[in-house]
Design an enzyme around this catalytic site. Structure first.
Site, PDB file in Angstrom:
ATOM      1  N   ASN A  32      31.718  62.223  78.167  1.00 43.11           N
ATOM      2  CA  ASN A  32      31.126  61.003  78.721  1.00 43.11           C
ATOM      3  C   ASN A  32      31.374  59.851  77.748  1.00 43.11           C
ATOM      4  OD1 ASN A  32      28.086  59.442  79.548  1.00 43.11           O
ATOM      5  ND2 ASN A  32      29.729  59.803  80.992  1.00 43.11           N
ATOM      6  N   LEU A  33      32.639  59.649  77.442  1.00 41.70           N
ATOM      7  CA  LEU A  33      33.033  58.781  76.340  1.00 41.70           C
ATOM      8  C   LEU A  33      32.804  57.302  76.646  1.00 41.70           C
ATOM      9  CD1 LEU A  33      36.380  60.524  75.334  1.00 41.70           C
ATOM     10  CD2 LEU A  33      34.059  61.036  74.547  1.00 41.70           C
ATOM     11  N   HIS A  34      32.415  56.569  75.604  1.00 41.02           N
ATOM     12  CA  HIS A  34      32.234  55.125  75.677  1.00 41.02           C
ATOM     13  C   HIS A  34      32.928  54.495  74.476  1.00 41.02           C
ATOM     14  CE1 HIS A  34      29.165  55.791  72.637  1.00 41.02           C
ATOM     15  NE2 HIS A  34      28.484  56.556  73.456  1.00 41.02           N
ATOM     16  N   HIS A  37      32.577  56.166  71.003  1.00 45.61           N
ATOM     17  CA  HIS A  37      33.456  57.309  70.755  1.00 45.61           C
ATOM     18  C   HIS A  37      34.878  56.851  70.443  1.00 45.61           C
ATOM     19  CE1 HIS A  37      30.387  59.262  73.512  1.00 45.61           C
ATOM     20  NE2 HIS A  37      30.388  60.106  72.492  1.00 45.61           N
ATOM     21  N   GLN A  61      22.087  72.901  71.497  1.00 46.91           N
ATOM     22  CA  GLN A  61      21.344  71.769  70.954  1.00 46.91           C
ATOM     23  C   GLN A  61      20.430  71.105  71.976  1.00 46.91           C
ATOM     24  OE1 GLN A  61      25.264  69.969  69.995  1.00 46.91           O
ATOM     25  NE2 GLN A  61      24.310  68.012  70.507  1.00 46.91           N
ATOM     26  N   GLY A 149      29.729  59.384  64.006  1.00 46.91           N
ATOM     27  CA  GLY A 149      29.162  58.047  64.085  1.00 46.91           C
ATOM     28  C   GLY A 149      27.877  57.887  63.296  1.00 46.91           C
ATOM     29  N   ASP A 152      24.011  58.555  64.878  1.00 52.99           N
ATOM     30  CA  ASP A 152      23.345  59.844  64.690  1.00 52.99           C
ATOM     31  C   ASP A 152      23.270  60.130  63.187  1.00 52.99           C
ATOM     32  OD1 ASP A 152      23.192  60.771  67.594  1.00 52.99           O
ATOM     33  OD2 ASP A 152      25.317  60.307  67.379  1.00 52.99           O
ATOM     34  N   GLN A 155      22.043  63.537  61.839  1.00 53.13           N
ATOM     35  CA  GLN A 155      23.086  64.522  62.122  1.00 53.13           C
ATOM     36  C   GLN A 155      24.213  64.409  61.101  1.00 53.13           C
ATOM     37  OE1 GLN A 155      24.742  65.464  66.245  1.00 53.13           O
ATOM     38  NE2 GLN A 155      26.333  64.106  65.467  1.00 53.13           N
TER      39      GLN A 155
END
Length: 290
Positions: A32-34, A37, A61, A149, A152, A155
């Site tokens: 679901n790339l934007h 990404h 997750q 990124g 996050d 993460q």
């Protein structure tokens, strides 16, 4: 652009590249790339000879009541975007490929301490799920570079510790958070927002920036700790009054996620938050001296 779902084909192709002395940069995604990404893909292209992107919605997750079944899956559109970016390979494994024996008997990877804070408290098991799938993907791709990124941020710290602790020969690269024109951090889950919620959502990032501004006004380290406490309470009150349900707002040491101490200065700190707006959970962060 190669689209590969099979592990042996993946290894064969990567082996050919390595034999030619080519370096590999890896961008793991859930699809679901934007534009966020794609900015990571662009950064990966500056790091290595070859770029590999993975697309896998990782069930490990997601909690029992979370959105695994409804998480947006847009593989055809994603592949079209990646092809335009001249990505060399997209790895698209199914669950059976990565977890052939199922989820219950699977070896899990847990990163202590940093995983237990903030989102780790709100989403038990989340970071173990992330660490487990990332470890498997790193073992399969064996990249020279891995790009994640900043949005996050927790993460990022978890995976950095994972790489250090397991002596993985991977250079970690952080991509900056990409935002909409009104300041909202880009996320696949933003599409869950209703029209009225989308209008309200940027106030979350504005609250983080307000806390950052307060901290940059600190005149000494003791004053900094007091300002952090006051700014957080003001931020929570403001967001709650605007219709957000605040999971957490917090100022932490940017390397350890520990609470600030008297030895910390503004450049050591990051402001992190997670909120609910309707049924959508948003996360974001800003460095105090960024």
């Amino acid at each position: 652009m190669k689209v590969i779902a099979d592990v042996e084909e993946l290894r064969t192709t990567l082996g050919h590249w390595r034999q030619r002395g080519e370096t590999i940069a890896f961008v793991p995604t859930m699809g679901n790339l934007h534009a966020g990404h794609l900015s990571l893909v662009s950064q990966a292209k500056t790091q290595a000879d070859r770029v590999v992107v993975s697309i896998f919605v990782n069930p490990l997750q997601f909690g029992p009541s979370e959105d695994f079944s409804t998480y947006p899956r847009t593989l055809d559109e994603d592949l079209s975007q990646l092809n335009k970016e001249n990505v060399d390979m997209v790895f698209t494994p199914c669950e059976k490929t990565l977890y052939p024996e199922g989820r219950e008997q699977l070896t899990r990877v847990t990163v202590p301490v940093v995983s237990s804070e903030l989102c780790g408290q709100s989403r038990p098991g989340f970071f173990s799920g992330v660490a487990t799938v990332v470890t498997k993907l790193f073992n399969l791709v064996q990249p020279n570079y891995a790009v994640f990124g900043q949005k996050d941020y927790q993460q990022w710290l978890v995976i950095c510790q994972l790489v250090r602790d397991l002596n993985m020969p991977i250079t970690m690269v952080m991509g900056t958070t990409v935002r909409e024109s009104d300041g909202l951090a880009m996320s696949s889950r933003n599409q869950y927002l209703t029209a009225s919620e989308r209008q309200l959502a940027p106030r979350f990032s504005h609250a983080l920036l307000s806390i950052k501004k307060h901290l940059n006004n600190a005149i000494n380290k003791q004053n900094l700790l007091h300002l952090a406490d006051t700014a957080i309470q003001e931020g929570i009150a403001t967001l709650t009054a605007q219709g957000f349900k605040v999971d957490y707002l917090s100022v932490r040491n940017k390397m350890t996620l520990c609470l600030p101490c008297e030895n910390d200065s503004p450049q050591d700190l990051v402001v992190l938050g997670a909120v609910w707006l309707g049924k959508t959970r948003l996360i974001d962060n800003v460095g105090v001296k960024s």
